[in-house]
Structures are given as C-alpha cells and as structure tokens.
Design a protein around this motif. Sequence first.
Motif, PDB file in Angstrom:
ATOM      1  N   GLU A 116      43.118 -46.701 -28.870  1.00  0.00           N
ATOM      2  CA  GLU A 116      43.549 -46.829 -30.263  1.00  0.00           C
ATOM      3  C   GLU A 116      42.403 -46.816 -31.260  1.00  0.00           C
ATOM      4  N   SER A 117      41.290 -47.430 -30.933  1.00  0.00           N
ATOM      5  CA  SER A 117      40.165 -47.475 -31.848  1.00  0.00           C
ATOM      6  C   SER A 117      38.877 -47.194 -31.097  1.00  0.00           C
ATOM      7  N   TYR A 118      37.977 -46.468 -31.740  1.00  0.00           N
ATOM      8  CA  TYR A 118      36.704 -46.110 -31.115  1.00  0.00           C
ATOM      9  C   TYR A 118      35.877 -47.329 -30.727  1.00  0.00           C
ATOM     10  N   CYS A 119      36.125 -48.482 -31.366  1.00  0.00           N
ATOM     11  CA  CYS A 119      35.305 -49.664 -31.115  1.00  0.00           C
ATOM     12  C   CYS A 119      36.018 -50.739 -30.300  1.00  0.00           C
ATOM     13  N   VAL A 120      37.186 -50.422 -29.754  1.00  0.00           N
ATOM     14  CA  VAL A 120      37.956 -51.407 -28.994  1.00  0.00           C
ATOM     15  C   VAL A 120      38.171 -50.896 -27.565  1.00  0.00           C
ATOM     16  N   ALA A 138      38.686 -58.902 -34.365  1.00  0.00           N
ATOM     17  CA  ALA A 138      37.893 -57.771 -34.835  1.00  0.00           C
ATOM     18  C   ALA A 138      36.765 -57.488 -33.845  1.00  0.00           C
ATOM     19  N   SER A 139      36.547 -56.219 -33.562  1.00  0.00           N
ATOM     20  CA  SER A 139      35.530 -55.831 -32.592  1.00  0.00           C
ATOM     21  C   SER A 139      34.220 -55.474 -33.288  1.00  0.00           C
ATOM     22  N   VAL A 140      33.131 -55.536 -32.526  1.00  0.00           N
ATOM     23  CA  VAL A 140      31.846 -55.047 -33.005  1.00  0.00           C
ATOM     24  C   VAL A 140      31.991 -53.556 -33.304  1.00  0.00           C
ATOM     25  N   ASP A 141      31.422 -53.106 -34.411  1.00  0.00           N
ATOM     26  CA  ASP A 141      31.590 -51.723 -34.846  1.00  0.00           C
ATOM     27  C   ASP A 141      30.647 -50.800 -34.079  1.00  0.00           C
ATOM     28  N   ILE A 142      31.093 -50.366 -32.900  1.00  0.00           N
ATOM     29  CA  ILE A 142      30.300 -49.494 -32.042  1.00  0.00           C
ATOM     30  C   ILE A 142      31.199 -48.403 -31.483  1.00  0.00           C
ATOM     31  N   ASP A 173      31.710 -58.637 -19.074  1.00  0.00           N
ATOM     32  CA  ASP A 173      32.064 -59.320 -17.837  1.00  0.00           C
ATOM     33  C   ASP A 173      33.555 -59.085 -17.600  1.00  0.00           C
ATOM     34  N   VAL A 174      33.906 -58.307 -16.584  1.00  0.00           N
ATOM     35  CA  VAL A 174      35.294 -57.890 -16.381  1.00  0.00           C
ATOM     36  C   VAL A 174      36.220 -59.058 -16.056  1.00  0.00           C
ATOM     37  N   PRO A 175      35.898 -59.938 -15.080  1.00  0.00           N
ATOM     38  CA  PRO A 175      36.799 -61.076 -14.827  1.00  0.00           C
ATOM     39  C   PRO A 175      37.020 -61.926 -16.065  1.00  0.00           C
ATOM     40  N   ARG A 176      35.964 -62.132 -16.834  1.00  0.00           N
ATOM     41  CA  ARG A 176      36.119 -62.918 -18.064  1.00  0.00           C
ATOM     42  C   ARG A 176      37.016 -62.189 -19.060  1.00  0.00           C
ATOM     43  N   ALA A 177      36.847 -60.873 -19.172  1.00  0.00           N
ATOM     44  CA  ALA A 177      37.661 -60.104 -20.114  1.00  0.00           C
ATOM     45  C   ALA A 177      39.146 -60.177 -19.769  1.00  0.00           C
ATOM     46  N   ALA A 182      39.172 -61.373 -25.846  1.00  0.00           N
ATOM     47  CA  ALA A 182      38.299 -61.332 -27.019  1.00  0.00           C
ATOM     48  C   ALA A 182      36.829 -61.170 -26.637  1.00  0.00           C
ATOM     49  N   SER A 183      36.468 -61.455 -25.384  1.00  0.00           N
ATOM     50  CA  SER A 183      35.074 -61.293 -24.965  1.00  0.00           C
ATOM     51  C   SER A 183      34.654 -59.827 -24.974  1.00  0.00           C
ATOM     52  N   LEU A 184      35.631 -58.907 -25.006  1.00  0.00           N
ATOM     53  CA  LEU A 184      35.319 -57.485 -25.109  1.00  0.00           C
ATOM     54  C   LEU A 184      34.866 -57.106 -26.512  1.00  0.00           C
ATOM     55  N   ASP A 185      34.967 -58.028 -27.445  1.00  0.00           N
ATOM     56  CA  ASP A 185      34.622 -57.731 -28.835  1.00  0.00           C
ATOM     57  C   ASP A 185      33.255 -58.258 -29.236  1.00  0.00           C
ATOM     58  N   SER A 186      32.472 -58.681 -28.253  1.00  0.00           N
ATOM     59  CA  SER A 186      31.129 -59.159 -28.544  1.00  0.00           C
ATOM     60  C   SER A 186      30.141 -58.461 -27.622  1.00  0.00           C
TER      61      SER A 186
END
Length: 325
Positions: A116-120, A138-142, A173-177, A182-186
């Motif tokens: 859906e989004s280039y940064c997610v 909100a995700s980091v803009d990358i 970290d996949v298990p954490r995600a 939300a850990s995928l956004d940092s």
Amino acid sequence: MDFQRQTLKTPCAVSSLCWSGDALVDPVGGMVRYHLDGSTDDPHIRYAYRFDRAVMSPDGRYSVLYESLGTAGLLLDGTRVVRQLTRDFYQAHVYDYPVALHTLPSGRTLLAHCPESYCVVELEDAATGERLTKRDDASVDIFHSRLQFSPDGRYLASAGWIWHPVDAASVFDVPRALEEPASLDSAELMEGVEGGMFFTSVAFGARDTLVFVRVDESRDGDTFSLGTYSLTQKKVLSEVELEEPAGPLMVVDAEHVVDFFGHPKLVSRTTGRVVQRWEDLDTGKVLASIRHHLPPPPHFALDAAHRRFAVGTASGIEVITLAAQ
C-alpha cells in the motif's frame, strides 16, 4: 580460493533465476527447472505479462514474479496462481520492487512486501493473504527495496533510499514484528550507523551480523567501504576501504564476500582487495536500489549456505562453487 565451475545449457537466456535446493529455477520463464546433473523439467506454463524478476521461498513451494521497475507482482504456489500483488505507484519506475519470502519452521511461509505504501513493510501469510502486521502508526519515510530475510528468518533487511536521494538500509526483528507490528515503523536496529544512511548494499553474515557496503560521497569521487555491523550490539565491528566500487553481495565466510558489480569478484573482508575475478560473467552495473538509469542487470542467483552462485548467459547458466576453507 579454489572453485568449481559448471555450465548448464538452456534453450535461450533465462528470464529469471532462483536456487531451489540443488536446482536452478526460472519462474518467469514458466517455472523451468535446471538440475545440476544437466536434466531439465519444463511444466510448459507461461505467464503473459512483462514480469522480469522472481524470488522463491526457501522450501521451493512459493514464488513471486514481479516487474522490477513496475507495480505488478504474482504470487504462485508451485505453478498455481494464488493472487496478484501490487506496490505503491510512487517512484515505482525508479527502484527495485521490494519483496521477499521466508518459510518458518512451522511450515508457514511469510510474504514481506509494501502493498500500500512505499514506506510501510507488511508481513502476510503467503497461503491465506492474512495481514499479520496491521497497524495505524506512521512509518519512517523510506523507500523500502531489495527486501531479504536472514537465513534463520530472525531478521528482515531493506536496502532502499530516502529522499534526496540517499541510500539507506533498515533491519527489522521478525518475531518482534509479528508481536508488535509498530516495530516495523522504526529503524532502531540500525542505531550506531546513522540509521543505515549511505548503505548501498547489505547481506546477512554469521549469527547477528550484517555485512554492508557504504559509500562516502565527495566532489573528488565516491569512496566505498565494506563493513560488518552487529545487530545486537548496534555497532560496526569492522570496516575497510574497498579498492573498487561494490554492489550486491554474497557472504562466503568470515574472510570473504563475493561482489557482483560488473562481474563476480571475490573480495577480502580484511583488506578490501579483490582476490579472484570472473570477468567473463556479466552481472550488471547496479550499485544500489535506484537503477532506472541503467540497463537491466543479467540474472544471477545466490546460495550463500552452499558457497555458490549462478549467472545467466545468452545460452546457459554458469554455476560457481567456492571451496570450503
């Protein structure tokens, strides 16, 4: 370092290339399988679209065909179409499509992509399409690109870019995600290296390490370095200046990597010097995820676990296997 070289004949140039066990598979070309004994299996299936790259799950069951500088993808279970995939249109014509597959010990296969989004980055169940990382943060803009799972599935890396543009890497970290989407956004796993800024290429090494190529840009010309970063200690363990620019990497062992910029080169992780070349094998001039200004790179596939790689040519596949130390 000693190596063995083998040539597999193909009717024409392959349209994609992936390892599956001891066979090389061309998913875009109809899931044709080329075995190292010279035999071939062709299910005589063709997918009528301009897909030009593919990834496969470690167990060989699932694959994704995609248009590397487009928005369309196709998830397959064997040769059966599971569903169509897409990514954000924004700048999609500029950089590599972000997608990766990993099979968990339970047998479930994870699909990582940016639907859906280039940064997610999202993680989904490949079989069912269930979104496993739903969130509203909100995700980091990358611009995520060139996604890859670590061999054990613990980590997911992205080697993409941020706006101006500047190359940048992220690791999750996949298990954490799966527990905390939300850990995928940092980018906290890349602390200690300016959030992975100026990392043009990454590859997983032993245990918790990430091997990287970093570029230092200046008016006098770019300088490239090869380093090792600890994801648990969050610091650079070693870094050495390279004698030549480097692109995609395959980690061979604690002493060497193979770089695929221009042609395959065995590079010392201690000195940064090239110790072996295969100059007759073209692997393209890609340094980082942004490559719209370059010709499409030839197809090559990496199998770090078995210290081997394969490069597609006009009439076959060249397989190089490096000797164990």
